[in-house]
Scaffold this active site. Structure first.
Site, mmCIF file in Angstrom:
data_model
loop_
_atom_site.group_PDB
_atom_site.id
_atom_site.type_symbol
_atom_site.label_atom_id
_atom_site.label_comp_id
_atom_site.label_asym_id
_atom_site.label_seq_id
_atom_site.Cartn_x
_atom_site.Cartn_y
_atom_site.Cartn_z
ATOM 1 N N ARG A 104 0.660 -1.120 -0.137
ATOM 2 C CA ARG A 104 -0.066 0.144 0.050
ATOM 3 C C ARG A 104 0.926 1.305 0.059
ATOM 4 N NH1 ARG A 104 -2.286 0.932 4.663
ATOM 5 N NH2 ARG A 104 -0.871 -0.774 5.731
ATOM 6 N N LYS A 126 5.439 4.142 4.887
ATOM 7 C CA LYS A 126 6.238 3.038 4.217
ATOM 8 C C LYS A 126 7.423 3.508 3.327
ATOM 9 C CE LYS A 126 2.135 -0.124 4.385
ATOM 10 N NZ LYS A 126 2.737 -1.722 4.652
ATOM 11 N N THR A 159 4.029 -8.448 6.084
ATOM 12 C CA THR A 159 4.443 -9.575 5.739
ATOM 13 C C THR A 159 4.872 -10.121 4.267
ATOM 14 O OG1 THR A 159 2.174 -9.655 4.904
ATOM 15 C CG2 THR A 159 2.498 -10.712 7.295
ATOM 16 N N LYS A 191 7.788 -12.717 2.548
ATOM 17 C CA LYS A 191 7.381 -13.614 1.213
ATOM 18 C C LYS A 191 8.656 -13.142 0.245
ATOM 19 C CE LYS A 191 2.631 -12.115 1.399
ATOM 20 N NZ LYS A 191 1.890 -10.875 0.859
#
Ligand SMILES: *Cc1c(COP(=O)(O)O)cnc(C)c1O
Length: 804
Positions: free
Chosen positions: A545, A550, A652, A656
């Site tokens: 997002r 971020k 998360t 990955k």
């Protein structure tokens, strides 16, 4: 592995043809790809149903405790590949379809992404559902069946444009309509005293009815149910009004019900938007709690034993009102004393916190809450008086009591949903070790002082089936050849790879797989965006997002600085880089949308500048979703996890990427801290301020202007952006965005810039030593098996739910 030895390809083939003819209604000679897709899913679903019924019967017979996961989001993506692999039927299905000249991967691409989520929180719910089934834990996921879900992102002239997601346009062959499982959900009205007690007389009622999707665990261990609620009016059309000519008025109730289940996160900047959002939360919480209590009473008789048979997990505060709803059912409908009901409620419910951002901690204006849910408001007051009495007895100060209160009395009075969830739960967990510690010292400091045993940590995880085996079959095959198949059932067995990290042949094979994944991604991105990418360049990826915390902006500013450097020093040996960005911005989030435009403006300029000689390419991938993540992550070399320390609860995506052999460049934030501990300092690029240092900087009056003045590279990059180098059509476009960095820089872009840029140059240097890079990639894959959601769910089961 095949579960049922009789389920050969030939039998599947016969089943598909039968389904195509009798349920899809098509002659195989006339069938279109979509018909075959539907027939494939329906045939597979028949197999799944047998497991579903068998495992559900087992739960009834053993009176197993059930887990109920309440979440406003389930970002499940596509299901066909996942379900086939978990049922062990991939090979047979491929073979059966080949008989008809069909390619399974082509059919898989016809499946729309179920975009019932926004980001990590929704994807976590989807990974958890899969792991619950894998661990053979009886569970229901409860949420809303959004007709349009999260918007579909288009990029027009570099700007984000939101279009409706129409994932149900061709129907959904996975679903079962359960009209018999329907409940009335009330809104508004008044509370009256009767001879029997208190009765809420809602002004409006809507029917919630269940739509079920089966969720298969690995090796078909179990099939659980994702139960999503849809809404209908009790009276779908007012015939009198319709016949009198008021056609729209006659349908108003149905439209109102329909609006409830249309979109995820309707903008709540208007009072109408806020009201719709609260209506959604209550709608799905109430239907779910009614269903849970109904099932319990039906099979176990006494509602008082609910905590022995049911564990309800609230995924963030969106379903917090479930605390008050369960109390209401226990007291008003089942006649429990308030204190006893409170005990049952707290022993049943647990709550997961996902954010410390003050603006993301939900609260509702008290007048709105009281008007919409008058009985729940009374219950919340009653709970509050109990809790505040306890706090007073514990000797807490007025200030502490004000912080604990379920009602925020600062300014306009508001109901605090996080406090409601906290006091109504026996367990409150954070989602990474650092986040959990920060919960104790910040947002929940006073509640933690009052209930010191309640907060615990459950570090997030991702399902290795979807995020390794299915999205990266090439890598899975190489690992299997190297260490055998045990990791397929227990991701922590991947640690066997550590001993082989120095094996050059293995490094070579993994690098070959990575390159093939990059070639495939480059082809896909060429089709999507028109940009041509060199698969031998370093693929540097930030997909998530778009949010200021971020720090996509930090990455973009560094991209501009690198662009400057490459042009100023063409004689140096630059490592060719591809910068890949993707992510959606909330429709009303101005700066996030501007950051998307900036990425596209930079991309246009850089990609068409012959003087960088293809050493730098920038792409913004439109409409980031689960299926895109499944393509991009296996092709990434570098994973950007660069949030301002202390602000990302876990992440998360970071897990990955590491699982697929990308190296992380990141701050000591969220689960990055634990990833670093596991992969080792030499196999990750850490930079920037720690959470503690961030807090300290902010407290002592941070001056970004001084830092900018001291960093030539940063200063030049910022002024290039601010002066319109990338936006000649509108030179002032980024003036305020960059002005914010000079002015207050809340997310500490300036403070971390030099450290970030230096880490990027370390990445370049490391990349030129491919043997070392490959060794590090292997250490990443080997050591992040712990971040499997099987491990996470195992911990929830043992510590919170008391199952198995
Ligand atoms: C994993 C995932 C996320 C979460 O990413 P973060 O980097 O942890 O924010 C968001 N969206 C999709 C589609 C994902 O698969």
């Amino acid at each position: 592995m095949t579960l049922d030895p009789a389920s050969s390809a030939a039998q599947l083939d016969a089943l598909i043809l039968d389904v195509l003819r009798h349920r899809v209604g098509k002659d195989e000679l006339a069938a279109k790809p979509h018909d075959w897709f539907n027939a494939t899913v329906l045939a597979l679903r028949d197999r799944i149903i047998d497991r579903w019924i068998a495992t559900t019967r087992r739960t009834y017979e053993t009176k197993g405790k059930r887990v109920y996961y309440l979440s406003l989001e389930f970002l499940i993506g596509r299901l066909l590949r996942d379900a086939l692999a978990n049922m062990g039927l991939t090979r047979d299905m491929e073979k059966a379809l080949r008989e008809h000249g069909l390619d399974l991967t082509v059919l898989e691409d016809l499946e729309p992404d179920a975009a019932l989520g926004n980001g990590g929180l929704g994807r976590l719910a989807a990974c958890f559902m899969e792991s619950l089934a894998t661990l053979d834990i009886p569970a229901y996921g409860y949420g809303i069946r959004y007709v349009n879900g999260m918007f579909r992102q288009r990029i027009v002239d570099g700007w984000q444009v939101e279009r409706p997601e129409t994932w149900l346009a061709h129907g959904n062959p996975w679903e079962f309509d359960r009209r018999e499982s329907a409940y009335r959900v009330g809104f508004g009205g008044e509370v009256v005293e009767t001879a029997e007690g208190v009765e809420w007389k809602p002004a409006e009622q809507i029917e919630a009815s269940a739509v079920d999707t089966p969720v298969v665990g690995w090796r078909g261990a179990r099939v659980n149910t994702l139960r999503l609620w849809t809404a209908t009016a009790l009276e779908p059309i007012k015939l009198d009004a319709f016949n009198a000519g008021d056609h729209f008025g006659a349908l108003a109730d149905e439209v109102r019900a329909d609006a409830l289940v249309r979109v995820l996160y309707p903008a709540d900047s208007s009072p109408a938007g806020q009201e719709l959002r609260l209506r959604q939360e209550y709608f799905f919480s109430s239907a779910s709690i009614q269903d849970i209590v109904r099932r319990h009473v039906q099979f176990h008789g006494d509602v008082r034993t609910l905590p022995d048979q049911a564990a309800i997990q609230l995924n963030d505060t969106h379903p917090s009102v479930a605390v008050a709803e369960l109390m209401r059912l226990l007291v008003d409908q089942h006649g429990l004393e308030f204190g006893e009901a409170w005990d049952v409620t707290r022993r049943t419910i647990a709550y997961t916190n996902h954010t410390l951002l003050p603006e993301a901690l939900e609260s509702w204006p008290l007048p709105l809450f009281e008007r919409m849910l008058p009985r729940h408001m009374q219950i919340i007051y009653a709970i509050n008086s109990r809790v505040l009495r306890e706090a007073r007895k514990a000797g807490m100060s007025d200030q502490q009591i004000a912080a604990i209160s379920l009602i925020d009395e600062n300014g306009e009075r508001r109901v605090r949903m996080a406090n409601l969830a906290f006091v109504g739960a026996h367990s409150v967990n954070g989602v990474a070790a650092l986040h959990t510690e920060l919960m104790k010292s910040t947002v929940f400091a006073d509640l933690h002082a009052l209930y010191p045993a309640r907060i615990n940590n459950k570090t997030n995880g991702v399902t290795p089936r979807r995020w390794l085996q299915q999205c990266n079959p090439g890598l899975t095959g190489v690992i299997r050849d190297a260490i055998g198949p045990a990791f397929l059932d227990d991701a922590e067995q991947l640690t066997a790879l550590n001993a082989l990290a120095g094996d050059a042949a293995l490094g070579e094979r993994i690098a070959e797989v990575k390159r093939a994944n990059k070639v495939a991604l480059a082809r896909h991105l060429k089709d999507l965006t028109g940009v041509r990418l060199d698969p031998d360049a370093l693929f540097d990826v930030q997909i998530k997002r778009i949010h200021e915390y971020k720090r996509q902006l930090l990455n973009l500013v560094e991209t501009v600085a690198l662009y400057d450097q490459i042009r100023s020093h063409p004689e140096r040996d630059w490592v060719p880089r591809v910068k890949i960005f993707g992510g959606k911005a909330a429709p009303s989030y101005h700066n996030a949308k501007l950051i998307i435009k900036l990425a596209n403006d930079i991309a246009r300029r850089v990609n068409s500048d012959p003087s960088v000689g293809g050493l730098l390419k920038v792409v913004f991938v439109p409409n980031y979703n689960v299926s895109l993540a499944e393509r991009i992550i296996p092709a990434a070399d570098l994973s950007e996890q660069i949030s301002t320390a202390g602000m990302e609860a876990s992440g998360t995506g970071n897990m990955k990427f590491a699982l697929n052999g990308a190296l992380t460049i990141g701050t000591l934030d969220g689960a990055n801290v634990e990833i670093k501990d596991r992969v080792g300092d030499d196999n990750i690029f850490i930079f920037g301020l720690t959470a503690e240092e961030v807090e300290q900087r902010r407290a002592e009056g941070y001056q970004p202007a001084d830092i900018i003045a001291g960093s030539r590279e940063l200063q030049q990059a910022l002024s290039a952006i601010a002066s319109g180098v990338f936006s000649p059509d509108d030179p002032d476009r980024y003036r305020d965005l960059i002005g914010g960095i000079h002015d207050h820089d809340w997310f500490l872009i300036a403070a971390d810039f030099d450290s970030y840029a230096a880490a990027q140059r370390r990445v370049d240097a490391y990349w030129t030593d491919q043997a070392a890079w490959r060794r590090s990639a292997i250490h990443n894959i080997a050591n992040v098996g712990w971040f499997s959601s099987d491990r996470t769910i195992g911990e929830y089961a043992r510590d919170i739910w008391g199952v198995k």
